[in-house]
Design an enzyme around this catalytic site. Structure first.
Site, short mmCIF file in Angstrom:
data_model
loop_
_atom_site.label_atom_id
_atom_site.label_comp_id
_atom_site.label_asym_id
_atom_site.label_seq_id
_atom_site.Cartn_x
_atom_site.Cartn_y
_atom_site.Cartn_z
NE ARG A 182 4.33 -5.52 -24.65
CZ ARG A 182 3.39 -4.57 -24.63
NH1 ARG A 182 2.44 -4.56 -25.52
NH2 ARG A 182 3.42 -3.63 -23.71
CD GLU A 209 -8.72 7.29 -39.53
OE1 GLU A 209 -8.82 6.11 -39.19
OE2 GLU A 209 -8.72 8.23 -38.70
N GLY A 228 -14.86 0.17 -34.74
CA GLY A 228 -14.71 -0.59 -35.98
C GLY A 228 -15.20 0.09 -37.24
CB SER A 229 -15.76 3.58 -38.35
OG SER A 229 -14.53 4.24 -38.24
CG ASN A 230 -10.52 2.90 -40.24
OD1 ASN A 230 -10.32 3.37 -41.35
ND2 ASN A 230 -10.42 3.61 -39.12
CG MET A 275 -6.94 1.07 -28.76
SD MET A 275 -6.20 2.39 -29.72
CE MET A 275 -5.84 3.54 -28.41
NE ARG A 276 -2.23 -5.54 -25.60
CZ ARG A 276 -1.62 -5.49 -24.42
NH1 ARG A 276 -1.98 -4.58 -23.55
NH2 ARG A 276 -0.65 -6.32 -24.13
CG HIS A 281 -1.20 7.19 -36.57
ND1 HIS A 281 -1.37 6.84 -35.26
CD2 HIS A 281 -0.77 8.46 -36.57
CE1 HIS A 281 -1.05 7.86 -34.49
NE2 HIS A 281 -0.68 8.88 -35.25
C1 GRF Z 1 -8.95 5.45 -36.16
O1 GRF Z 1 -8.88 6.84 -36.04
C2 GRF Z 1 -7.60 4.88 -36.53
O2 GRF Z 1 -6.87 5.71 -37.36
C3 GRF Z 1 -6.93 4.76 -35.18
O3 GRF Z 1 -7.95 4.35 -34.30
C4 GRF Z 1 -9.21 4.78 -34.81
C5 GRF Z 1 -10.07 3.56 -34.94
O4 GRF Z 1 -11.39 3.90 -35.31
N1 GRF Z 1 -5.81 3.84 -35.23
P1 GRF Z 1 -12.40 2.76 -35.76
O5 GRF Z 1 -12.48 1.76 -34.63
O6 GRF Z 1 -11.88 2.15 -37.02
O7 GRF Z 1 -13.70 3.48 -35.98
#
Ligand code: GRF
Length: 209
Positions: free
Chosen positions: A68, A177, A15-17, A93-94, A112
């Site tokens: 799904r 990002e 969850g860094s984003n 991741m889905r 991405h």
């Molecule tokens: C990031 O590199 C994002 O671009 C990709 O998955 C990763 C998620 O990282 N889709 P975080 O969980 O936000 O740290």
């Protein structure tokens, strides 16, 4: 076009984003509210980040559903119940089917770690290294039924160095990002854009030319 400034952030991991979005809102660089953070993994580190920020969290495992589409519909219902206007995938991741995509038309975005359309899918940074490109980066794009293929909102480039490993390149891309995601969310929420074919066109840009 997004109708309100209430975000639903979907995660599966650290969850860094998500944190970058939380910070941008706290520092008033982004005018939005995170209505809910949903994870399909109960041990996702991002859930703790959300709780620390006082944001409601929901864990909705993708396991045990008949299809799904049923899982997609459950996600849509959790988001609608909280009046979410823009869905932000942040390491979720889905893959999605039509019930989810159609549930939020032009209001689901994803981040991405490559310059799409190069290197979609998993291990984008390793793919970039293996291909030998000299620059990679990050893409924030609208989500469509095709994986990592929707109209592009923001891209930022990162040089690839000769001594890069997957980890060092990923770390350098991650810095971009964290700047690109809040920027893209603000752009979408502020409106004044339209989609023409694959292109996201900003009216303000058009007027300035
Ligand atoms: C990031 O590199 C994002 O671009 C990709 O998955 C990763 C998620 O990282 N889709 P975080 O969980 O936000 O740290």
């Amino acid at each position: 076009m997004a109708t309100n400034r209430r975000l639903g952030v979907l995660i599966s991991g650290r969850g860094s984003n998500l944190q970058a979005i939380i910070d941008a809102i706290a520092e008033r660089r982004l005018d939005a509210t995170i209505a809910v953070v949903i994870s399909n993994q109960e041990n996702a580190g991002g859930l703790d980040r959300a709780r620390r920020a006082g944001i409601e969290t929901v864990t909705l495992s993708h396991r045990g559903w008949a299809s799904r589409d049923d899982y997609d519909r459950a996600l849509v219902s959790e988001l609608r119940r909280r009046d979410v206007g823009l869905v932000c995938l942040a390491g979720f991741m889905r893959k999605f089917g039509t019930p989810f995509i159609d549930g939020f038309p032009n209001a689901i975005i994803n981040i991405h770690p490559s310059l799409l359309p190069s290197f979609p899918g998993l291990h984008a940074q390793q793919q970039a290294l293996d291909h030998g490109v000299k620059a990679s980066g990050v893409t924030v794009h609208f989500v469509t039924a095709d994986l990592d293929a929707g109209p592009i909102i923001v891209q930022r480039t990162v040089p690839v160095r000769d001594d890069d490993t997957e980890e060092t390149l990923a770390a350098r891309i991650l810095i971009e990002e964290h700047a690109a995601y809040p920027e893209a969310i603000a752009l979408v929420l502020d409106g004044g854009w339209r989609i023409e074919g694959r292109r996201v066109i900003r009216s303000t840009t058009a007027a300035a030319v």
